[in-house]
Design an enzyme around this catalytic site. Structure first.
Site, PDB file in Angstrom:
ATOM      1  N   ASP A  66       1.028 -19.040 -38.720  1.00  0.00           N
ATOM      2  CA  ASP A  66       2.127 -18.684 -37.828  1.00  0.00           C
ATOM      3  C   ASP A  66       1.891 -17.246 -37.397  1.00  0.00           C
ATOM      4  OD1 ASP A  66       4.470 -17.848 -36.626  1.00  0.00           O
ATOM      5  OD2 ASP A  66       5.802 -18.595 -38.204  1.00  0.00           O
ATOM      6  N   VAL A  67       1.647 -17.027 -36.088  1.00  0.00           N
ATOM      7  CA  VAL A  67       1.250 -15.695 -35.641  1.00  0.00           C
ATOM      8  C   VAL A  67       2.360 -14.660 -35.748  1.00  0.00           C
ATOM      9  CG1 VAL A  67      -0.557 -16.544 -34.095  1.00  0.00           C
ATOM     10  CG2 VAL A  67       1.778 -16.216 -33.207  1.00  0.00           C
TER      11      VAL A  67
ATOM     12  N   TYR B 191      10.310 -14.778 -21.559  1.00  0.00           N
ATOM     13  CA  TYR B 191       8.904 -15.134 -21.353  1.00  0.00           C
ATOM     14  C   TYR B 191       8.201 -14.125 -20.448  1.00  0.00           C
ATOM     15  CZ  TYR B 191       4.805 -18.032 -20.293  1.00  0.00           C
ATOM     16  OH  TYR B 191       3.529 -18.507 -20.149  1.00  0.00           O
TER      17      TYR B 191
ATOM     18  N   LYS C 145       5.123 -11.636 -21.647  1.00  0.00           N
ATOM     19  CA  LYS C 145       3.786 -11.658 -21.060  1.00  0.00           C
ATOM     20  C   LYS C 145       3.425 -10.308 -20.443  1.00  0.00           C
ATOM     21  CE  LYS C 145       2.717 -15.825 -22.207  1.00  0.00           C
ATOM     22  NZ  LYS C 145       1.709 -16.055 -23.279  1.00  0.00           N
TER      23      LYS C 145
END
Length: 282
Positions: A70-71, A163, A167
């Site tokens: 799990d990052v 999101y 990013k």
């Protein structure tokens, strides 16, 4: 057009989120050209299936192994990086592909915890990969790190919530890291996919207004495939891109030349027109 395989023999690369879609395509492109690839993700069964597919297509001595991780969990990332070093004793590259969205809607009705979850998945997850991959690449004499952004990281995508912010954060992280670690010969670049035909994007009906808005704003008039992104990741990891660092490269059929997609048809029926224009729900 077919091209000869090879060029990454003896290199070890970690690909996060490597079990599906873009991540799997990145891992396949790397293994095809000889790299020892480690893919990680949260679902072991998905990783095992992906490894089988990648292994069948590997050439030039390439290989693939899996590790569940799990990052957003630092110890998990540390273990994944260590696993990726096992085939050769070093780490030459990392494709930080794990990420995702959620909590779509106007900012004034964003759920705070969901907003933070998306930021953690994208920004914190990428940072932890940088934190633990960089020392191993420095030990190897240099390397290449690829962060997975999106056209949403620099082109407005109304109602995409955290999101877009996540990013954009990845892109700035890659630029800063390129500056910080350039003297150690570790390169950092970001990829900006547009609409790519992955499992996630299958949720957008092809006969609906949102899909039409993508096509209308894409000069090449189509959607991309995971391999389009995988081939760029392979280039950025390989020696052919030795003088490329601190860049953000679009893979979107030219979509960045126009405007973002229209997701209002998805969201307005749930929230109502007044909320979409800034009013609080009653």
């Amino acid at each position: 057009m077919a091209r000869p395989a090879g060029g990454l023999e003896g290199m070890a690369v970690l690909v996060t989120g490597g079990g599906t879609g873009i991540g799997r395509a990145c891992a396949a492109a790397l293994a095809r050209d000889g790299a020892a690839v480690t893919i990680c993700g949260r679902r072991e069964s998905v990783l095992e299936d992906a490894a089988k597919r990648i292994g069948e297509a590997a050439d030039a001595g390439g290989s693939v192994q899996i590790v569940t991780a799990d990052v957003t969990d630092e110890e998990s990332v540390r273990s994944a990086v260590a696993r990726a070093c096992e085939p050769t004793g070093a780490l030459d590259g990392c494709v930080a592909n794990a990420g995702g969205g959620g909590g779509f809607g106007p900012y004034h009705v964003q759920d705070t915890q969901e907003f933070l979850r998306v930021l953690h998945l994208n920004v914190l997850g990428t940072m932890l990969c940088v934190k633990h991959a960089v020392p191993r690449m420095v030990e190897a004499g240099g390397g290449s790190f690829v962060g997975m952004s999106s056209i949403a990281g620099h082109l407005t995508h109304p109602y995409f919530g955290a999101y877009c912010v996540g990013k954009a954060g990845i892109e700035e992280m890659m630029r800063n890291c390129a500056d910080e670690f350039g003297p150690s010969h570790v390169r950092f670049n970001a990829i900006r996919p547009g609409f790519i035909a992955t499992e996630i994007m299958e949720g957008i009906p092809r006969d609906g207004a949102t899909f039409a808005s993508y096509i209308e704003n894409t000069p090449m008039g189509d959607v991309g495939q995971p391999d389009d992104v995988g081939d760029l990741a392979r280039f950025l990891i390989g020696a052919e891109s030795r003088w490329v660092t601190g860049t953000c490269i679009n893979v979107d059929g030219g979509h960045h030349l126009r405007r973002g997609p229209n997701f209002a048809p998805f969201i307005e029926p749930l929230l109502g027109p007044d909320v979409m224009r800034g009013k609080l729900p009653e």
